[in-house]
Write an enzyme that holds these catalytic residues in place. Sequence first.
Site, mmCIF file in Angstrom:
data_model
loop_
_atom_site.group_PDB
_atom_site.id
_atom_site.type_symbol
_atom_site.label_atom_id
_atom_site.label_comp_id
_atom_site.label_asym_id
_atom_site.label_seq_id
_atom_site.Cartn_x
_atom_site.Cartn_y
_atom_site.Cartn_z
ATOM 1 C CB THR A 1 -4.025 1.959 -2.961
ATOM 2 O OG1 THR A 1 -4.022 1.049 -2.399
ATOM 3 C CG2 THR A 1 -4.441 1.742 -4.145
ATOM 4 C CG LEU B 1 -7.730 4.847 -3.932
ATOM 5 C CD1 LEU B 1 -6.739 5.786 -5.146
ATOM 6 C CD2 LEU B 1 -7.657 3.628 -4.751
ATOM 7 C CG ASP B 2 -7.129 0.593 1.198
ATOM 8 O OD1 ASP B 2 -8.022 0.994 1.885
ATOM 9 O OD2 ASP B 2 -6.210 -0.686 1.779
ATOM 10 N NE ARG B 3 -0.313 7.766 5.424
ATOM 11 C CZ ARG B 3 0.064 8.244 6.478
ATOM 12 N NH1 ARG B 3 0.295 7.132 7.513
ATOM 13 N NH2 ARG B 3 0.962 8.878 6.367
ATOM 14 N NE ARG C 1 -3.849 -3.897 2.406
ATOM 15 C CZ ARG C 1 -4.008 -3.585 3.178
ATOM 16 N NH1 ARG C 1 -4.528 -2.303 3.595
ATOM 17 N NH2 ARG C 1 -3.067 -4.297 4.396
#
Length: 320
Positions: A150, A146-148, A247
């Site tokens: 998120t 997961l993105d930081r 995104r």
Amino acid sequence: MASSSSPVRPAVEYVEITAEAAGQRLDNFLVTRLKGVPKSHVYRLLRKGEVRVNKGRAKPEYRLAAGDVVRLPPVRRPGPEQASPRGRAAGLRLETAILHEDERLIVLDKPAGIAVHGGSGLSHGVIEALRAARPDAPYLELVHRLDRETSGCLLVAKRRSALRALHELLRNGQIEKRYLALVQGRWDLGQVKLEDRLRKTIRGGERVVTVDESGKAAASIFRPVEIRNIASLLEVHIMTGRTHQIRVQAAEAGHPLAGDERYGDREFNRLMKTLGLERLFLHAASIGWEDPASGEWRMYSAPLPDDLRAVLSRLEARGG
């Protein structure tokens, strides 16, 4: 008497590979086994032939088989209690964010603001923090990322066999991942499947993802949950797992995510900050799959965090 924080005394080790550990690359096995030893040193040991498999040299990409005997040379590595106080604190924080745990798997509700891996100036991420909190755990590996910024559902495997099984399901598109995202403006597209080809590139020294015919296929189903004039809340079911997929696709559709500093709208982000949004409004709300062993459907969900709920409340109060 030696201090409890002294490095582990080096000694030659001989490790017989079990069926559980079979199938993984030799270099990955060594990185896990020699915790705390820099990867560069692990590869140096391989190049020099100090690591042996069945008494012979082996390449980093060699796939271990059950019954193989791996010789580990004497190498100093830090004791588990040498993890930084910050790393231990992050690990304890993650322990309170566990949604489910069994002998094979941990399901975390990852907080926003912590990367899944250390690096890029970060001394620790989710996996390093968990290992610091559980120094005796024989195996802990991320199943996906997961993105930081998120938050939400993140899987960590406790066994090599569990990692292999879940990676197979991911490759076959058999793990269902759903997100909640707040996007700019009034969403008038209804439920729609967006399909693009996404390519990673470097722009201005920063990694970005663009829509490009030479890229990899990406597919997501966007479904409106709450439509307002300023912003709309969507549920997004991703059918592929490309970097920044939601995104980029939302921005391409003309509805960038709230708080997205990379692909978003600057003025919209300023407006959302007045409503208390301090980060990307993207939350991994649920993850599910059919267990290959039992045939049961396993589903785990993470509630929308308080900070994002507060933004929605303020949006509603404003008549958004």
